[in-house]
Every structure is written in C-alpha cells, then in structure tokens.
Design an enzyme around this catalytic site. Structure first.
Site, PDB file in Angstrom:
ATOM      1  N   GLY A  14      -3.097  14.154  26.245  1.00 19.58           N
ATOM      2  CA  GLY A  14      -3.346  15.452  25.616  1.00 19.58           C
ATOM      3  C   GLY A  14      -3.332  15.409  24.092  1.00 19.58           C
ATOM      4  O   GLY A  14      -4.157  16.055  23.444  1.00 19.58           O
ATOM      5  N   ASP A  15      -2.398  14.643  23.527  1.00 22.64           N
ATOM      6  CA  ASP A  15      -2.326  14.583  22.057  1.00 22.64           C
ATOM      7  C   ASP A  15      -3.658  14.057  21.512  1.00 22.64           C
ATOM      8  O   ASP A  15      -4.236  14.620  20.586  1.00 22.64           O
ATOM      9  CB  ASP A  15      -1.176  13.669  21.619  1.00 22.64           C
ATOM     10  N   GLN A 240     -14.153  11.710  27.180  1.00 23.16           N
ATOM     11  CA  GLN A 240     -13.837  13.141  27.222  1.00 23.16           C
ATOM     12  C   GLN A 240     -15.057  14.002  27.566  1.00 23.16           C
ATOM     13  O   GLN A 240     -14.966  14.937  28.364  1.00 23.16           O
ATOM     14  CB  GLN A 240     -13.243  13.574  25.882  1.00 23.16           C
ATOM     15  N   GLU A 258      -3.022  20.806  28.325  1.00 21.99           N
ATOM     16  CA  GLU A 258      -3.492  21.812  27.385  1.00 21.99           C
ATOM     17  C   GLU A 258      -5.014  21.771  27.264  1.00 21.99           C
ATOM     18  O   GLU A 258      -5.694  22.791  27.363  1.00 21.99           O
ATOM     19  CB  GLU A 258      -2.833  21.489  26.042  1.00 21.99           C
TER      20      GLU A 258
HETATM   21  O1  TRH Z   1      -2.875  14.313  29.489  1.00 24.18           O
HETATM   22  P1  TRH Z   1      -2.231  15.619  29.487  1.00 24.18           P
HETATM   23  O2  TRH Z   1      -1.209  15.802  30.510  1.00 24.18           O
HETATM   24  O3  TRH Z   1      -1.602  15.888  28.068  1.00 24.18           O
HETATM   25  C1  TRH Z   1      -0.362  16.524  27.848  1.00 24.18           C
HETATM   26  C2  TRH Z   1      -0.512  17.910  27.396  1.00 24.18           C
HETATM   27  O4  TRH Z   1      -1.280  17.979  26.236  1.00 24.18           O
HETATM   28  C3  TRH Z   1       0.832  18.508  27.154  1.00 24.18           C
HETATM   29  O5  TRH Z   1       0.718  19.839  26.728  1.00 24.18           O
HETATM   30  C4  TRH Z   1       1.510  17.704  26.092  1.00 24.18           C
HETATM   31  O6  TRH Z   1       2.776  18.173  25.890  1.00 24.18           O
HETATM   32  C5  TRH Z   1       1.565  16.279  26.535  1.00 24.18           C
HETATM   33  O7  TRH Z   1       0.260  15.811  26.844  1.00 24.18           O
HETATM   34  C6  TRH Z   1       2.118  15.416  25.462  1.00 24.18           C
HETATM   35  O8  TRH Z   1      -3.335  16.788  29.719  1.00 24.18           O
HETATM   36  P2  TRH Z   1      -4.480  17.394  28.786  1.00 24.18           P
HETATM   37  O9  TRH Z   1      -3.907  18.178  27.660  1.00 24.18           O
HETATM   38  O10 TRH Z   1      -5.384  18.082  29.680  1.00 24.18           O
HETATM   39  O11 TRH Z   1      -5.204  16.140  28.159  1.00 24.18           O
HETATM   40  C7  TRH Z   1      -5.973  15.260  28.876  1.00 24.18           C
HETATM   41  C8  TRH Z   1      -7.122  14.782  28.037  1.00 24.18           C
HETATM   42  O12 TRH Z   1      -7.695  13.634  28.641  1.00 24.18           O
HETATM   43  C9  TRH Z   1      -8.240  15.811  27.925  1.00 24.18           C
HETATM   44  O13 TRH Z   1      -8.784  15.803  26.618  1.00 24.18           O
HETATM   45  C10 TRH Z   1      -9.279  15.313  28.916  1.00 24.18           C
HETATM   46  C11 TRH Z   1      -9.095  13.838  28.801  1.00 24.18           C
HETATM   47  N1  TRH Z   1      -9.557  13.020  29.946  1.00 24.18           N
HETATM   48  C12 TRH Z   1     -10.614  12.157  29.733  1.00 24.18           C
HETATM   49  O14 TRH Z   1     -11.169  12.097  28.628  1.00 24.18           O
HETATM   50  N2  TRH Z   1     -11.040  11.375  30.774  1.00 24.18           N
HETATM   51  C13 TRH Z   1     -10.466  11.415  32.014  1.00 24.18           C
HETATM   52  O15 TRH Z   1     -10.888  10.654  32.921  1.00 24.18           O
HETATM   53  C14 TRH Z   1      -9.386  12.324  32.202  1.00 24.18           C
HETATM   54  C15 TRH Z   1      -8.739  12.416  33.557  1.00 24.18           C
HETATM   55  C16 TRH Z   1      -8.957  13.112  31.151  1.00 24.18           C
END
Ligand code: TRH
Length: 354
Positions: A14-15, A240, A258
C-alpha cells in the site's frame, strides 16, 4: 513545481501503491517534476512497471536523497512524507539551509471518519522552523480528497485489450462464469467462504491475486471442497495498472488496505473491503464510518447485503441479492467523481501549496 516524495515500505504494497499513484498523478495530470525516494525499490518496481515511460517521475533509492542531494540552495518546492515516515536527517539538514524552504506535507491514512476534516491541512509546528502540515485524504469536500487517477472508463469498456501480465490466466476463464478477484489479509475466513460460494449455484471464476493460493492452502490443512461451478485461478503479481484493469473486469472484488479499496469503488461493482487490521480495533470504527457514508442513500436490500458481505457472512446468504447493490455501486462511483471533480488528492495538494 518540484516535489520530493518519501516512501518507506512498512509492510505490504500500500505504501508503494499510494505513493506511485500520487507521483504519477502530479507528473502526468499536473505537469509537476517528481522525485520519489523509496527504501524498498524492488517492491515499488513491481507495481511501477511503466516508470521508464514517465521521465517526469524519478524513482530513486532512499539514500539518494542525501548522498546526491541538490545544492542546498536548490531545494524542492514541496516535500511529502508519506504516512508519517521520517525524513532522512541529512536531507532535512539540507532543507534547513535552503534559500527558499519547501512546504512539508505529512500525507496521512485515508479514513471516512468525520474528524478527518477538522484535522486536515492543520499545521504541525516544527522546532526547526520548517513548515509542515497534515494532509488527510478523505471523502468529504473539506478533506484532502481521493487519489482517483487514472480514472477508468465507465463499465470497464475502454479495456478490450487484455494486459500481457494477465493474458495466460485470462485464457482459463469460462465465458459464461461470473468473476471475483480476491486480495485480502490472512485471517479472512477464506476456506469457508469459498466453499459456501458453491452453495449459491452460480458459476464463478475466482481470481486469486499473488500469494493467495498459498494463503488458502495454509488455512485449510485439507483440500478445498468446491463444486465444478467454482473455479480458482492463481494470478502472478501484476503491475498496478493491470491490477486496476482486473478490478474493472470482475463482477465482484475483494480488496484490502487503502489503494485497492478506492479502485474497487471506481470499478463500480459490489465489493468486500478487508480493512487493514489494527491491534486497538480502530479498523472497526473506520469500516463503520465508511459503511455509514457508502450506504447513506442505499436501498434496504443493498444495506443488508453489503453489511453482511463486509462482515464476511457466508455468500449464500446474500450473493443472489446483488442487483440493487450493483446499481448502487454505479451511483457511488458517480458520487466519488463528483466530489473529486476538482482533481482529488493531487490537485488539492497543489492548491494548498499555492
Ligand atoms: O498492500 P496493502 O495491504 O497495503 C496496506 C494498506 O495501505 C494499509 O492501509 C497500510 O497501513 C499498509 O499497507 C502499510 O493494500 P493496498 O493499499 O490496497 O495496496 C496494494 C497495492 O498493490 C495497490 O496499489 C494495488 C497494488 N497491486 C498490484 O499492483 N498488483 C497486484 O497484483 C496486487 C495484488 C496489488
């Protein structure tokens, strides 16, 4: 203007996901120059596969912020500390002696809780004298807004081309099956949930994002008992943009954190938000605040199905009552676009700095 974004990867993606989306938005929609410093480039590069096509965003290792620092007189205009990460000391020292001091924005976590608007854009006084402000993304007009770029076309129509990273998995889909994408944290009752999905009588392909097949494997200790109507397909980790595309092409999405949470809303489909679990249970308050907002104008049937789904109640209880929820999801996307027609997070940052 010139922007330095600092991203420390605490856990998960997520970061990196939030910082990369913001950096792209500032550069491509607002013609800003961005340097993105990250302490875990391999993770960031997994998501940001198109970075080479975007020279306005420089992705750099954390240390580059102080090792090859610009001349102190040549500081950026804005510095973003994502999620309260601390700036490297030597970089900060450089800012202190800069001729024109930048504004520092502490980009906070997204929440639908009402207190966000009171704290958004408030000063965070520093003993060093540097100007620092809190920036809270949020759903209301008096918050920092949402990072919606790139905005997908309605109904996922623009997206006939299957991204290369997803093509092999896409070939396994059954044309007459519904699609669910699955991205959640360990701890979700996946075994029971997937087995119960078989009781809906629906034909469904479940697309498991990277690592989730193992997650299910660990949670069961015995093979899953699924009827032939349910097919599980494992995906690799995809860039992404491709993940965004995947959400727009599914009938139902399970998302977390997020960034994927916002993309699921833009995909205009019903979804489960598996919110990031916090030790003090703060996530339950956050989830409630979001549901109160999301369901404010929803029909009783949508309210019921959505609350059951988000509570991980078994899908056979609500799966076949999604028609009204689907219409609601389309309207909700319009609401998000309307409240962010000023450009959302990146544009509100620009205006604030100006
Ligand atoms: O990965 P996350 O669980 O990130 C979390 C949240 O941001 C949380 O609030 C924070 O406290 C913590 O990190 C530190 O979930 P999130 O926010 O959905 O981020 C995932 C990212 O990964 C998103 O930009 C989509 C991307 N992604 C890809 O690019 N390719 C993929 O195959 C997948 C599954 C995700």
């Amino acid at each position: 203007m010139r922007w330095d974004i600092f991203c420390q990867i605490v856990d998960n993606y997520g970061d990196a996901g939030v910082c990369w989306r913001l950096a792209r938005s500032l550069a491509t929609r607002h013609q800003q120059q961005v340097r993105l410093f990250c302490d875990d480039l391999p993770t960031l590069n997994l998501l940001a596969s198109d970075s080479s096509r975007m020279p306005q965003v420089q992705i750099l290792p954390w240390e580059a912020s102080f090792e090859n620092a610009r001349h102190p007189l040549d500081a950026p205009d804005v510095v973003i500390e994502a999620f309260g990460c601390h700036l490297p000391e030597r970089y900060q020292t450089g800012l202190l002696v800069a001729a024109k001091k930048p504004i520092i924005l502490n980009l906070e976590y997204l929440s639908a809780e009402p207190w966000i608007s009171e704290y958004h854009a408030k000063a965070s006084p520093q003993s060093s004298g540097l100007l620092k402000y809190f920036f809270f993304p949020g759903f209301g007009a008096n918050t920092g807004g949402l990072s919606l770029d790139p905005i997908p076309a309605q109904g996922g129509e623009s997206s006939a081309t299957i991204p290369a990273s997803l093509a092999p998995s896409w070939a396994l889909l059954r044309p007459d099956a519904e699609r669910i994408s699955l991205f959640c944290y360990p701890g979700a009752p996946l075994r029971q949930w997937l087995e119960d999905l078989g009781n809906t009588q629906a034909k469904i392909d479940v697309l498991l994002t990277f690592g989730h097949a193992e997650m299910i494997g660990h949670s069961i200790g015995r093979p899953l008992e699924l009827p032939p109507s349910i097919q599980l397909i494992s995906l690799p980790f995809v860039p992404q943009d491709d993940y965004d595309w995947l959400l727009s092409q599914c009938d139902f999405n399970i998302v977390r954190g997020e960034d994927s949470f916002i993309r699921a809303q833009l995909a205009e489909k019903p979804f489960i938000w598996h919110i990031y679990p916090q030790d003090d249970m703060a996530h339950t308050v956050k989830l409630q605040a979001f549901l109160d907002l999301y369901l404010e104008k929803a029909s009783p049937s949508t309210q019921e199905s959505c609350r059951m789904a988000m509570d991980w109640q078994m899908p056979s209880r609500w799966w076949n009552q999604r028609t009204e929820w689907q219409a609601h999801a389309r309207r909700w996307r319009e609401t998000l676009l309307e409240t962010n027609q000023d450009g959302g997070l990146a544009a509100r940052m620009l205006r604030f700095v100006a």
